[in-house]
Design a protein around this motif. Structure first.
Motif, short mmCIF file in Angstrom:
data_model
loop_
_atom_site.label_atom_id
_atom_site.label_comp_id
_atom_site.label_asym_id
_atom_site.label_seq_id
_atom_site.Cartn_x
_atom_site.Cartn_y
_atom_site.Cartn_z
N ASP A 9 32.97 36.61 48.93
CA ASP A 9 32.52 36.76 47.55
C ASP A 9 31.25 37.58 47.50
OD1 ASP A 9 34.59 35.41 46.37
OD2 ASP A 9 33.50 33.52 46.14
N ARG A 98 35.40 39.54 44.55
CA ARG A 98 35.89 38.94 45.79
C ARG A 98 36.63 40.02 46.56
NH1 ARG A 98 38.69 33.20 45.90
NH2 ARG A 98 36.47 32.69 45.95
N VAL A 142 34.21 32.92 52.14
CA VAL A 142 34.96 31.93 51.36
C VAL A 142 35.81 31.14 52.33
CG1 VAL A 142 36.73 31.62 49.59
CG2 VAL A 142 35.01 33.42 49.33
N ASP A 147 37.19 28.14 46.83
CA ASP A 147 36.27 29.01 46.13
C ASP A 147 34.87 28.69 46.63
OD1 ASP A 147 34.83 30.55 44.40
OD2 ASP A 147 35.50 29.53 42.58
#
Length: 162
Positions: A9, A98, A142, A147
């Motif tokens: 991310d 991402r 990640v 998440d």
């Protein structure tokens, strides 16, 4: 065929900015010590990557789709029997982006797969994480299937203890 995935991310980076950085393959040798050289030729690129006691070399076809946020690649010629995959850049809920890198590879040497494949998987994961972190100071790994929106670095194929 062995597969690898690295997901990171970028909380402060817009998807288009991330995509443009990812597709600048010629910068990769400056970002990761295992990448010896990358030469781009429009829709293809030549790669040299340090691996074990030698250098892996290959030429891949690269198809970049800025609208979809994808770069699909496949080896045309080189040291792998098969090497292909994609980079995917998507927008994150709440801002940022991402980056997901997925690849499958096969050296075509079944008798050595148990030795070579795990080493190659580790090198690919570490190298991709190093490249992304070199491009983006706020990059966070990640965890597989999770998440990382909680601000904590995840343990994943991309999370490398240094």
């Amino acid at each position: 065929m062995r597969s690898v995935q690295v997901t990171m991310d970028l909380p402060g980076t817009a998807p288009r900015e991330a995509f443009d950085a990812v597709r600048a393959f010629d910068r990769y040798p400056q970002l990761a010590p295992d990448i010896r050289a990358v030469v781009t030729h429009g829709d293809s690129s030549d790669w040299e990557v340090y691996f074990r006691n030698g250098i892996l070399r290959w030429t891949e076809t690269d198809h970049a789709d800025p609208e979809a946020g994808t770069i699909v690649f496949a080896q045309r010629d080189g040291d792998f029997e098969d090497f292909s995959g994609e980079w995917r850049v998507t927008a994150r809920d709440g801002g940022g982006s991402r980056i997901t890198f997925r690849a499958g590879f096969d050296f075509g040497i079944p008798s050595l797969a148990g030795i070579l494949d795990p080493v190659a998987e580790r090198v690919i994961k570490e190298t991709i994480a190093c490249v992304v972190r070199g491009m983006f100071a706020d990059a966070r790994a990640v965890a597989d299937g999770q998440d990382a929106g909680d601000g904590q670095p995840g343990r994943t194929s991309a999370a490398v203890d240094r």
